[in-house]
Scaffold this active site. Structure first.
Site, PDB file in Angstrom:
ATOM      1  CE  LYS A 178      -2.143  -4.957   8.565  1.00 35.30           C
ATOM      2  NZ  LYS A 178      -3.243  -4.752   7.622  1.00 35.30           N
ATOM      3  CD  GLU A 228      -8.548  -8.991   1.041  1.00 38.40           C
ATOM      4  OE1 GLU A 228      -7.876  -7.992   0.785  1.00 38.40           O
ATOM      5  OE2 GLU A 228      -8.412  -9.642   2.092  1.00 38.40           O
ATOM      6  CD  GLU A 272      -5.664  -4.028  10.354  1.00 39.75           C
ATOM      7  OE1 GLU A 272      -5.654  -5.155   9.822  1.00 39.75           O
ATOM      8  OE2 GLU A 272      -6.089  -3.816  11.505  1.00 39.75           O
ATOM      9  CD  GLU A 408      -8.899  -9.552  13.454  1.00 36.48           C
ATOM     10  OE1 GLU A 408      -8.475  -9.573  12.279  1.00 36.48           O
ATOM     11  OE2 GLU A 408      -8.817  -8.545  14.191  1.00 36.48           O
TER      12      GLU A 408
END
Length: 424
Positions: A178, A228, A272, A408
Site C-alpha cells: 500500500k 483522525e 485497507e 477521493e
C-alpha cells in the site's frame, strides 16, 4: 469483516437523519479523555475560537477540550534525539512547585528528519469542547466579499492518476502492499487570507472533530480540521482512532446511506482498514498491559466524507510513557504512508512533486505529566503570505483505480475549500 445491507441500512439512516453518527464514533474516546482544566460557562470555547490571532497563537479544539496558547515561553529544539525526549526535557525544565504542569503545543512533520514546530506558550487557556458550546451553531459573520483565488493543481489530475496507476502496477507485481499518494492545490489571492475567519468556518463545519491553527515555520501557519486522532493518553490509559477506507458524502439522504453501506461492505476498503488497524495494534502492544481492538470497524462522518473507523483502547504498562512516545511509535501509520513503511516513503518521494511538510505529520499538545492528544495532520493547508497550499491524499492498494483515488482527493479538498470560499 463486512456487515450486511440488512443489518446496517436502518441504523445508518437513523444516524444520518438524527445527526449522531460522528458523535457516537467518538463516544469511547470521550469517556477516557480528561476533563478541561477549568470548568467554565457556556460560550467559553467559542470565546477562545474568536480570540485566536495568527503568528502569536496556537489553537486546538478536540472532542474533549479547547485550548488557546499565546506567546512563546520556550521552543523544542531540533536535534538527533527522539522528539519525545526533547519535549520531556523542555517541559521538565519549566516545572514549578505548585504551578500547573507546563504544556507544549504544535506540529511535527511527516519526514522524520525535518524540524518540528513545537513550543510552550506563555499562557494556555482551556475550555470545554466546541461541540458542547451552544454558541458554535451561530453563523460566522460575512462582509459579503468573496475572496478571489487563483487555483493550481499540483500535480494535475491526469498526472496524479498516472502515479496511482504506476503504484498499482508495482503492487500487483508484489513490490509493496500500500502507498498513500497525495496531491495539492496551490491557492493565491491578491490579499492575505483571513485565517481567523477560516478557522471559525472549519470549526463550525465540524465542531466534533479536531480543528487547529499553529505556526509551522517562519511566516507560515498550519490550519485545518482533521477527523483522525492518532493517540491520546490520560494517566494510564490510551486511545487511538485509526481511519482508513473512505467514501464521499452525498447531499441526497438515500444516496448518502447507499454510499455508507457500500463502504462498510467494500472488500477493498475493509482490507485497507484492516492493514492500518493491524499496524496500530503492533505498534502499541509493547507499551500496554492490555489492549482492546474491536473486530469490526464503524463509520465516522465529516461534512464531506465517510470513513471506516476503529477505536483502540489500552492500559499503559509503564507510567513514564508519554503521549508523544506513543504517537512517535505509531507515526507514520499505513493510513498516511503505506506499507512496508520505508518502501512506501520511497514511492511517495518518487511520485509526489512537492514536500509534504507538516501534512500527514501530527499536531497536538502534551503536558509535563505526559498526558496529551496527537492528531493526524490531514484536511489541512499551510498559509504563507497571500498563498495557501491545500493537501489531500488517498490510500492506494492493488484494487485501486486512478479515477476513484482522484475523485477521493477532490472530495477531501472540499472541507478546506468551503472554509476559504473557493471551488475546484
Amino acid at each position: 469483516m463486512s456487515l450486511s445491507l440488512h443489518d446496517t441500512t436502518h441504523d445508518i439512516t437513523h444516524d444520518i437523519a438524527h445527526g449522531t453518527a460522528h458523535e457516537a464514533a467518538h463516544a469511547t474516546a470521550h469517556r477516557t479523555a480528561p476533563e478541561p482544566a477549568h470548568k467554565t460557562l457556556p460560550g467559553a470555547a467559542t470565546a477562545l475560537l474568536e480570540a485566536y490571532r495568527p503568528a502569536t497563537d496556537r489553537f486546538l479544539a478536540t472532542p474533549h477540550r479547547t485550548l488557546l496558547g499565546r506567546g512563546t515561553a520556550a521552543t523544542v529544539p531540533h536535534d538527533s534525539r527522539p522528539a519525545a525526549a526533547r519535549v520531556r526535557e523542555v517541559l521538565d525544565g519549566l516545572r514549578r512547585p505548585g504551578a500547573p504542569a507546563p504544556v507544549v503545543v504544535g506540529a511535527l512533520p511527516f519526514a522524520p528528519d525535518a524540524p518540528p514546530a513545537l513550543a510552550v506558550p506563555d499562557t494556555v487557556r482551556w475550555a470545554p469542547p466546541l461541540r458542547e458550546d451552544p454558541l458554535i451553531a451561530l453563523p460566522v459573520p460575512h462582509d459579503g466579499q468573496r475572496p478571489e483565488w487563483a487555483v493550481r493543481e499540483v500535480p494535475a489530475p491526469e498526472r496524479y492518476g498516472e502515479a496511482v496507476a504506476a503504484a498499482v502496477a508495482r503492487m500487483r507485481a508484489g513490490e509493496f502492499d500500500k502507498v498513500v499518494l497525495a496531491r495539492t492545490l496551490e491557492l493565491t489571492s491578491p490579499h492575505e487570507p483571513d485565517l481567523p475567519a477560516m478557522l471559525r468556518r472549519l470549526a463550525r463545519r465540524d465542531p466534533a472533530g479536531y480543528t487547529f491553527a499553529v505556526p509551522s515555520g517562519p511566516g507560515r501557519t498550519l490550519i485545518g480540521a482533521s477527523p483522525e486522532l492518532l493517540v491520546a493518553r490520560q494517566g494510564g490509559r490510551l486511545t487511538a482512532n485509526p481511519l482508513a477506507g473512505s467514501a464521499p458524502r452525498s447531499t441526497d439522504l438515500a444516496e448518502d446511506v447507499r454510499r455508507a453501506v457500500a463502504l462498510l461492505e467494500s472488500e477493498k476498503d475493509l482490507h485497507e482498514h484492516a492493514v492500518v488497524v493491524a499496524a496500530v495494534r503492533e505498534a502499541l502492544a509493547p507499551f500496554c498491559a492490555s489492549l482492546e481492538v474491536p473486530e469490526r470497524p464503524t463509520l465516522v462522518r465529516t461534512a464531506a466524507m465517510w470513513h471506516l473507523s476503529t477505536t483502540v483502547t489500552g492500559e499503559i504498562a509503564d507510567p513514564g510513557v508519554t503521549a508523544l512516545d506513543l504517537a512517535s511509535a505509531l507515526h507514520p501509520t499505513p493510513a498516511v504512508c503505506g506499507t512496508p513503511t520505508e518502501v512506501a516513503r520511497a514511492v511517495i518521494a518518487e511520485s509526489e512533486p512537492f514536500d509534504r511538510g507538516a501534512y500527514t505529520g501530527m499536531v497536538g499538545w502534551q503536558d509535563a505529566d505526559g498526558d496529551g492528544e496527537w492528531v493526524v495532520t490531514i484536511r489541512c493547508a499551510e498559509a504563507e503570505g497571500r498563498a495557501l497550499r491545500l493537501f489531500a491524499g488517498a490510500g492506494v492498494v492493488a484494487a485501486s483505480t486512478p479515477q476513484a483515488e482522484t475523485a477521493e482527493t477532490a472530495a477531501k479538498f472540499r472541507t478546506f475549500l468551503h472554509a476559504v470560499g473557493a471551488s475546484l
